[in-house]
Scaffold this active site. Sequence first.
Site, PDB file in Angstrom:
ATOM      1  N   CYS A 174       0.858  -1.182   0.000  1.00 38.77           N
ATOM      2  CA  CYS A 174       0.000   0.000   0.000  1.00 38.77           C
ATOM      3  C   CYS A 174       0.895   1.232   0.000  1.00 38.77           C
ATOM      4  O   CYS A 174       2.070   1.164   0.338  1.00 38.77           O
ATOM      5  CB  CYS A 174      -0.879   0.004   1.232  1.00 38.77           C
ATOM      6  SG  CYS A 174      -1.800  -1.530   1.401  1.00 38.77           S
TER       7      CYS A 174
ATOM      8  N   ARG B   3       1.751   1.632  -5.942  1.00 40.31           N
ATOM      9  CA  ARG B   3       1.940   0.638  -4.885  1.00 40.31           C
ATOM     10  C   ARG B   3       0.685  -0.181  -4.619  1.00 40.31           C
ATOM     11  O   ARG B   3       0.728  -1.210  -3.932  1.00 40.31           O
ATOM     12  CB  ARG B   3       2.371   1.330  -3.584  1.00 40.31           C
ATOM     13  CG  ARG B   3       3.660   2.090  -3.696  1.00 40.31           C
ATOM     14  CD  ARG B   3       4.018   2.715  -2.376  1.00 40.31           C
ATOM     15  NE  ARG B   3       4.265   1.701  -1.379  1.00 40.31           N
ATOM     16  CZ  ARG B   3       5.429   1.117  -1.162  1.00 40.31           C
ATOM     17  NH1 ARG B   3       6.470   1.448  -1.876  1.00 40.31           N
ATOM     18  NH2 ARG B   3       5.553   0.202  -0.230  1.00 40.31           N
TER      19      ARG B   3
ATOM     20  N   TRP C 102      -3.630  -2.004  -1.591  1.00 41.79           N
ATOM     21  CA  TRP C 102      -3.606  -3.272  -2.331  1.00 41.79           C
ATOM     22  C   TRP C 102      -4.075  -4.312  -1.320  1.00 41.79           C
ATOM     23  O   TRP C 102      -3.398  -4.579  -0.334  1.00 41.79           O
ATOM     24  CB  TRP C 102      -2.188  -3.573  -2.811  1.00 41.79           C
ATOM     25  CG  TRP C 102      -2.083  -4.778  -3.691  1.00 41.79           C
ATOM     26  CD1 TRP C 102      -2.269  -4.837  -5.041  1.00 41.79           C
ATOM     27  CD2 TRP C 102      -1.750  -6.110  -3.282  1.00 41.79           C
ATOM     28  NE1 TRP C 102      -2.080  -6.117  -5.492  1.00 41.79           N
ATOM     29  CE2 TRP C 102      -1.759  -6.917  -4.446  1.00 41.79           C
ATOM     30  CE3 TRP C 102      -1.451  -6.713  -2.054  1.00 41.79           C
ATOM     31  CZ2 TRP C 102      -1.480  -8.280  -4.421  1.00 41.79           C
ATOM     32  CZ3 TRP C 102      -1.185  -8.067  -2.027  1.00 41.79           C
ATOM     33  CH2 TRP C 102      -1.189  -8.832  -3.202  1.00 41.79           C
TER      34      TRP C 102
ATOM     35  N   ASN D  14       0.403  -0.419   6.116  1.00 42.94           N
ATOM     36  CA  ASN D  14       0.884  -1.215   4.983  1.00 42.94           C
ATOM     37  C   ASN D  14       1.520  -2.462   5.572  1.00 42.94           C
ATOM     38  O   ASN D  14       2.282  -2.371   6.524  1.00 42.94           O
ATOM     39  CB  ASN D  14       1.931  -0.403   4.211  1.00 42.94           C
ATOM     40  CG  ASN D  14       2.614  -1.218   3.132  1.00 42.94           C
ATOM     41  OD1 ASN D  14       2.005  -2.095   2.535  1.00 42.94           O
ATOM     42  ND2 ASN D  14       3.882  -0.921   2.885  1.00 42.94           N
ATOM     43  N   GLY D  15       1.211  -3.638   5.022  1.00 38.28           N
ATOM     44  CA  GLY D  15       1.819  -4.867   5.513  1.00 38.28           C
ATOM     45  C   GLY D  15       0.772  -5.837   6.018  1.00 38.28           C
ATOM     46  O   GLY D  15      -0.408  -5.725   5.675  1.00 38.28           O
TER      47      GLY D  15
ATOM     48  N   GLU E 218      11.361 -12.640 -19.864  1.00 36.40           N
ATOM     49  CA  GLU E 218      10.905 -11.273 -19.592  1.00 36.40           C
ATOM     50  C   GLU E 218       9.861 -10.825 -20.619  1.00 36.40           C
ATOM     51  O   GLU E 218       8.869 -10.170 -20.275  1.00 36.40           O
ATOM     52  CB  GLU E 218      12.117 -10.322 -19.571  1.00 36.40           C
ATOM     53  CG  GLU E 218      11.800  -8.840 -19.456  1.00 36.40           C
ATOM     54  CD  GLU E 218      11.085  -8.435 -18.170  1.00 36.40           C
ATOM     55  OE1 GLU E 218      10.830  -9.288 -17.315  1.00 36.40           O
ATOM     56  OE2 GLU E 218      10.757  -7.236 -18.049  1.00 36.40           O
TER      57      GLU E 218
ATOM     58  N   LYS F 258       6.161  -9.595 -19.487  1.00 39.39           N
ATOM     59  CA  LYS F 258       5.608  -8.267 -19.826  1.00 39.39           C
ATOM     60  C   LYS F 258       4.242  -8.425 -20.493  1.00 39.39           C
ATOM     61  O   LYS F 258       3.299  -7.700 -20.186  1.00 39.39           O
ATOM     62  CB  LYS F 258       6.530  -7.508 -20.792  1.00 39.39           C
ATOM     63  CG  LYS F 258       7.770  -6.886 -20.204  1.00 39.39           C
ATOM     64  CD  LYS F 258       7.558  -5.737 -19.262  1.00 39.39           C
ATOM     65  CE  LYS F 258       7.411  -6.169 -17.837  1.00 39.39           C
ATOM     66  NZ  LYS F 258       8.553  -6.328 -17.024  1.00 39.39           N
TER      67      LYS F 258
ATOM     68  N   GLU G 111       1.504  -9.654 -17.953  1.00 41.69           N
ATOM     69  CA  GLU G 111       1.060  -8.765 -16.889  1.00 41.69           C
ATOM     70  C   GLU G 111       0.287  -7.552 -17.380  1.00 41.69           C
ATOM     71  O   GLU G 111      -0.583  -7.069 -16.661  1.00 41.69           O
ATOM     72  CB  GLU G 111       2.205  -8.363 -15.950  1.00 41.69           C
ATOM     73  CG  GLU G 111       3.258  -7.477 -16.525  1.00 41.69           C
ATOM     74  CD  GLU G 111       4.372  -7.178 -15.532  1.00 41.69           C
ATOM     75  OE1 GLU G 111       4.111  -7.056 -14.337  1.00 41.69           O
ATOM     76  OE2 GLU G 111       5.526  -7.054 -15.985  1.00 41.69           O
TER      77      GLU G 111
ATOM     78  N   HIS H  20      11.713 -30.932 -25.745  1.00 38.97           N
ATOM     79  CA  HIS H  20      11.474 -31.765 -24.561  1.00 38.97           C
ATOM     80  C   HIS H  20      10.048 -31.581 -24.053  1.00 38.97           C
ATOM     81  O   HIS H  20       9.745 -31.925 -22.911  1.00 38.97           O
ATOM     82  CB  HIS H  20      12.500 -31.439 -23.472  1.00 38.97           C
ATOM     83  CG  HIS H  20      13.909 -31.673 -23.924  1.00 38.97           C
ATOM     84  ND1 HIS H  20      14.431 -32.936 -24.079  1.00 38.97           N
ATOM     85  CD2 HIS H  20      14.885 -30.817 -24.316  1.00 38.97           C
ATOM     86  CE1 HIS H  20      15.680 -32.857 -24.525  1.00 38.97           C
ATOM     87  NE2 HIS H  20      15.978 -31.562 -24.682  1.00 38.97           N
TER      88      HIS H  20
ATOM     89  N   LYS I  74       3.081  -2.444  -7.557  1.00 42.25           N
ATOM     90  CA  LYS I  74       4.489  -2.374  -7.939  1.00 42.25           C
ATOM     91  C   LYS I  74       5.421  -2.908  -6.856  1.00 42.25           C
ATOM     92  O   LYS I  74       6.388  -3.575  -7.149  1.00 42.25           O
ATOM     93  CB  LYS I  74       4.866  -0.938  -8.281  1.00 42.25           C
ATOM     94  CG  LYS I  74       6.257  -0.874  -8.855  1.00 42.25           C
ATOM     95  CD  LYS I  74       6.425   0.236  -9.814  1.00 42.25           C
ATOM     96  CE  LYS I  74       7.769   0.170 -10.488  1.00 42.25           C
ATOM     97  NZ  LYS I  74       7.842  -0.886 -11.502  1.00 42.25           N
TER      98      LYS I  74
HETATM   99  C1  F6R Z   1       7.276  -7.086 -13.466  1.00 37.22           C
HETATM  100  C2  F6R Z   1       7.663  -6.538 -12.195  1.00 37.22           C
HETATM  101  C3  F6R Z   1       7.852  -7.470 -11.054  1.00 37.22           C
HETATM  102  C4  F6R Z   1       9.054  -7.002 -10.190  1.00 37.22           C
HETATM  103  C5  F6R Z   1       9.157  -7.860  -8.924  1.00 37.22           C
HETATM  104  C6  F6R Z   1      10.346  -7.436  -8.073  1.00 37.22           C
HETATM  105  O1  F6R Z   1       7.197  -6.110 -14.453  1.00 37.22           O
HETATM  106  O2  F6R Z   1       7.814  -5.352 -12.055  1.00 37.22           O
HETATM  107  O3  F6R Z   1       8.026  -8.786 -11.471  1.00 37.22           O
HETATM  108  O4  F6R Z   1      10.208  -7.091 -10.953  1.00 37.22           O
HETATM  109  O5  F6R Z   1       7.991  -7.753  -8.181  1.00 37.22           O
HETATM  110  O6  F6R Z   1      10.234  -6.098  -7.697  1.00 37.22           O
HETATM  111  P1  F6R Z   1      11.479  -5.319  -7.118  1.00 37.22           P
HETATM  112  O7  F6R Z   1      12.463  -5.176  -8.223  1.00 37.22           O
HETATM  113  O8  F6R Z   1      10.945  -4.002  -6.655  1.00 37.22           O
HETATM  114  O9  F6R Z   1      12.027  -6.151  -5.991  1.00 37.22           O
END
Ligand code: F6R
Length: 614
Positions: A2, A27, A76, A102-103, A483, A487, A490, A506, A609
């Site tokens: 959050c 967040r 969140w 938060n938490g 990756e 992308k 998500e 395989h 995020k």
């Molecule tokens: C994907 C993404 C997440 C973060 C992951 C780690 O686009 O952003 O997979 O890479 O949650 O986040 P950090 O780097 O903040 O530890």
Amino acid sequence: MCGIVGYVGPRPSQDILIAGLARLEYRGYDSAGIAVIDGDGNLGMRKKAGKLAVLRDSLEDAPLGQGTTGIGHTRWATHGGPTDLNAHPHLADDGKLAVIHNGIIENFAPLRDELVAEGVEFLSETDTEVAAALLGREYRSNGGDLQAAFQAVVNRLEGAFTLLAMHQDTPGLVVGARRNSPLVIGLGEGENFLGSDVAAFVEHTRKALAIGQDQIVAITPDAVTVTDFAGTPVEAEPFDVSWDAAAAEKGGWASFMAKEVAEQPEAVANTIRGRVQDGEVVIPELDGLDDLFVGINRVIITACGTASYAALVGKYAIEQWARVATDVELAHEFRYRDPVIGDDTLVISISQSGETMDTLMAVKYARERGARTLSICNTQGATIPRESDAVVYTHAGPEVAVASTKAFSAQITALLLLGLHMGRVRSVLTDTAAVAELASLPEKIASVLEKENDHVTQLANWMADTRSVLFLGRHVGYPIALEGALKLKEISYIHAEGFAAGELKHGPIALIEPGQPVFVIVPSPRHSALIHSKVVSNIQEIRARGARVIVVAEEGDAAVLPFADEVIHIPLAGAMFEPVLAVVPLQIFAMALATAKGLDVDQPRNLAKSVTVE
Ligand code: F6R
């Protein structure tokens, strides 16, 4: 996950809180709320399910008033769904006391039972309301000393939390505490701020204080005090925020993600700046810390999500340049098995936010086991660097879009720098061309952006109805395949999977049917004719089964042309540098496809995020 903001000062707090929440919305964005204490000592509160805009509209229709003390929250959901009632703040003491959190408070159930037995009635399903009720009870029983009551309460909580509270009887005072969850202080002139990160207050001040684990802070307009959970005063660590508010604005771009993809040349240049001297990589933050790298037998890189794919590129680079066995472990897996680590192990953690709980716990665990720890992080004042023996900052600037892009390129760049630095310190580095090549990397990224943006966007528009996309890569192309798939998943909600190209036969090749789109990251034949020829064979295998093949290959790679439906070109680069270039079209593709589907690329569903819960 959050976002939290607090303000005390002379100015009406409502707009300051809402602006702070707008910068923290990455967040979490399933509900938001603020509470404000006005000059007459009345506490007003408004909270709404939905994005911040819903709350903002409600406040525009009916403002909370001119109160100059306030707290705000963007959520969140963990305990209880995203409803008005579960949104924060939560009130206690007959609506005079407001709390945001938060938490996760792990012992909330017994605490709730204790309060229910005393006749407390709860309105929400949240753990936060339990903390608020506990604080209300403590405040009443100690005769109205908010700071003492707050200290007593945080000592009873288990789990991870950043908690902020204020009471209408003490306007001009906001108290906060943190355990395994972020909180920083912003120092103004006659006003002070609290925030989950500096984005909450950077438009007002760039002077900040970092608060350590298990510490409590009280802010008034003129003073900031920090203590530990026992009440003993502690010194908070001052730092200056190196970017300004404009860096966290959209600045005319359609989305933060579009802006951040475009900022990659600058992000990578800033990460390299000041770290190459006289043809050698020298990382000033690691001065005097050669012991971290000498006498180790093993490196483990730990991270989550996109950062873990950067880590995979780092594995190849560190093994090649520093000649030390390197493994990559997802932080949440590493922490919960019984890994063989000790003082001969260097554990490198990677985190954009520096707050990811899984990664933080992995770092703490590694330290407890005697390992040496180094973090790669993009956020000043964050927890993970503070818990590590050393830190190498990426200087990508604030990343606001939930999907990580420029932070990923900067993480790989930092790992390349680190691999070269370690190779020099360990006296095994022979690849001097790599150091020379660092300088041209930003320009090459800019060239991919310039030459391929329209082509890839058009491709994505054509493919807007696609239901599944596969990504293949070998060597350092493999993490890029992972990756690319992440992308796409998500932000466009399309099924996507990344595979090591050699793994195809395989099992995954069974997925190939006529028309199945497959991106293939092709390494340059100049680095290894063998690896290149294997990937070309893989392309032929899927092509023979009807796949629609989209190749990402070096300019001039004629060998792929006969087997590709589409070719996306990247400039010539050293083997370890190709990932930073090859990922760019995949980011553009995901973004364009999500846009074509009418989706919000910055705030994809169900995500946040900064993942500060395990
Ligand atoms: C994907 C993404 C997440 C973060 C992951 C780690 O686009 O952003 O997979 O890479 O949650 O986040 P950090 O780097 O903040 O530890």
